[in-house]
Design a protein around this motif. Structure first.
Motif, PDB file in Angstrom:
ATOM      1  N   MET A   1      62.498  24.466  74.670  1.00  0.00           N
ATOM      2  CA  MET A   1      63.354  24.085  76.366  1.00  0.00           C
ATOM      3  C   MET A   1      62.453  24.586  77.688  1.00  0.00           C
ATOM      4  O   MET A   1      62.059  25.793  77.607  1.00  0.00           O
ATOM      5  CB  MET A   1      64.836  24.510  75.768  1.00  0.00           C
ATOM      6  N   ILE A   2      63.033  23.771  78.171  1.00  0.00           N
ATOM      7  CA  ILE A   2      62.736  23.961  79.432  1.00  0.00           C
ATOM      8  C   ILE A   2      63.360  24.322  80.987  1.00  0.00           C
ATOM      9  O   ILE A   2      64.367  23.687  80.500  1.00  0.00           O
ATOM     10  CB  ILE A   2      62.025  22.846  80.727  1.00  0.00           C
ATOM     11  N   ASN A   3      62.975  25.541  81.355  1.00  0.00           N
ATOM     12  CA  ASN A   3      64.001  26.732  82.164  1.00  0.00           C
ATOM     13  C   ASN A   3      63.697  26.316  83.474  1.00  0.00           C
ATOM     14  O   ASN A   3      62.613  26.987  83.953  1.00  0.00           O
ATOM     15  CB  ASN A   3      63.725  28.206  82.063  1.00  0.00           C
ATOM     16  N   PHE A   4      64.161  25.583  84.096  1.00  0.00           N
ATOM     17  CA  PHE A   4      63.977  24.623  85.027  1.00  0.00           C
ATOM     18  C   PHE A   4      64.118  25.672  85.986  1.00  0.00           C
ATOM     19  O   PHE A   4      63.509  25.913  87.498  1.00  0.00           O
ATOM     20  CB  PHE A   4      65.550  23.537  86.097  1.00  0.00           C
ATOM     21  N   ASP A   5      65.394  26.645  86.525  1.00  0.00           N
ATOM     22  CA  ASP A   5      65.301  28.030  87.461  1.00  0.00           C
ATOM     23  C   ASP A   5      63.483  28.313  87.653  1.00  0.00           C
ATOM     24  O   ASP A   5      63.058  29.429  88.575  1.00  0.00           O
ATOM     25  CB  ASP A   5      66.589  28.382  87.471  1.00  0.00           C
ATOM     26  N   GLU A   6      63.461  28.084  86.226  1.00  0.00           N
ATOM     27  CA  GLU A   6      62.346  29.688  86.462  1.00  0.00           C
ATOM     28  C   GLU A   6      60.658  28.363  86.691  1.00  0.00           C
ATOM     29  O   GLU A   6      60.028  29.063  87.572  1.00  0.00           O
ATOM     30  CB  GLU A   6      61.294  30.282  85.013  1.00  0.00           C
ATOM     31  N   LEU A   8      61.322  25.994  89.405  1.00  0.00           N
ATOM     32  CA  LEU A   8      61.606  26.098  90.395  1.00  0.00           C
ATOM     33  C   LEU A   8      60.664  27.462  91.375  1.00  0.00           C
ATOM     34  O   LEU A   8      59.967  27.294  92.120  1.00  0.00           O
ATOM     35  CB  LEU A   8      62.805  25.702  90.560  1.00  0.00           C
ATOM     36  N   LYS A   9      60.401  28.579  90.230  1.00  0.00           N
ATOM     37  CA  LYS A   9      60.606  29.998  91.462  1.00  0.00           C
ATOM     38  C   LYS A   9      59.013  29.563  91.304  1.00  0.00           C
ATOM     39  O   LYS A   9      58.453  30.484  92.126  1.00  0.00           O
ATOM     40  CB  LYS A   9      60.733  31.311  90.636  1.00  0.00           C
ATOM     41  N   LYS A  10      58.307  29.116  90.304  1.00  0.00           N
ATOM     42  CA  LYS A  10      57.461  28.750  90.370  1.00  0.00           C
ATOM     43  C   LYS A  10      55.983  27.981  91.411  1.00  0.00           C
ATOM     44  O   LYS A  10      55.033  28.501  91.650  1.00  0.00           O
ATOM     45  CB  LYS A  10      56.637  29.105  89.099  1.00  0.00           C
ATOM     46  N   PHE A  11      56.433  27.064  91.505  1.00  0.00           N
ATOM     47  CA  PHE A  11      56.459  26.346  92.707  1.00  0.00           C
ATOM     48  C   PHE A  11      55.750  26.768  93.555  1.00  0.00           C
ATOM     49  O   PHE A  11      56.437  27.340  94.211  1.00  0.00           O
ATOM     50  CB  PHE A  11      57.479  25.428  92.575  1.00  0.00           C
TER      51      PHE A  11
END
Length: 56
Positions: A1-6, A8-11
């Motif tokens: 499953m994708i962790n969207f918060d993580e 976004l931090k890497k974006f």
């Protein structure tokens, strides 16, 4: 499953977008109304004086 918060931090935005944004904001671009106004001014300069008096 994708962790969207993580994710976004890497974006990081691509450099191309940043470069394009800088180029757009730094240029003094003319819009269509600026061009039309310049054309009208040139047309008024080229008319004989008697035509300008009748128009204005």
């Amino acid at each position: 499953m994708i962790n969207f918060d993580e994710e976004l931090k890497k974006f990081q935005p691509s450099l191309e977008v940043d470069q394009a944004e800088d180029a757009i904001y730094k240029n003094d671009l003319r819009d269509v109304m600026d061009i039309v106004e310049d054309m009208l001014q040139e047309m008024k300069k080229d008319k004989p004086a008697y035509v300008r008096r009748q128009e204005g």
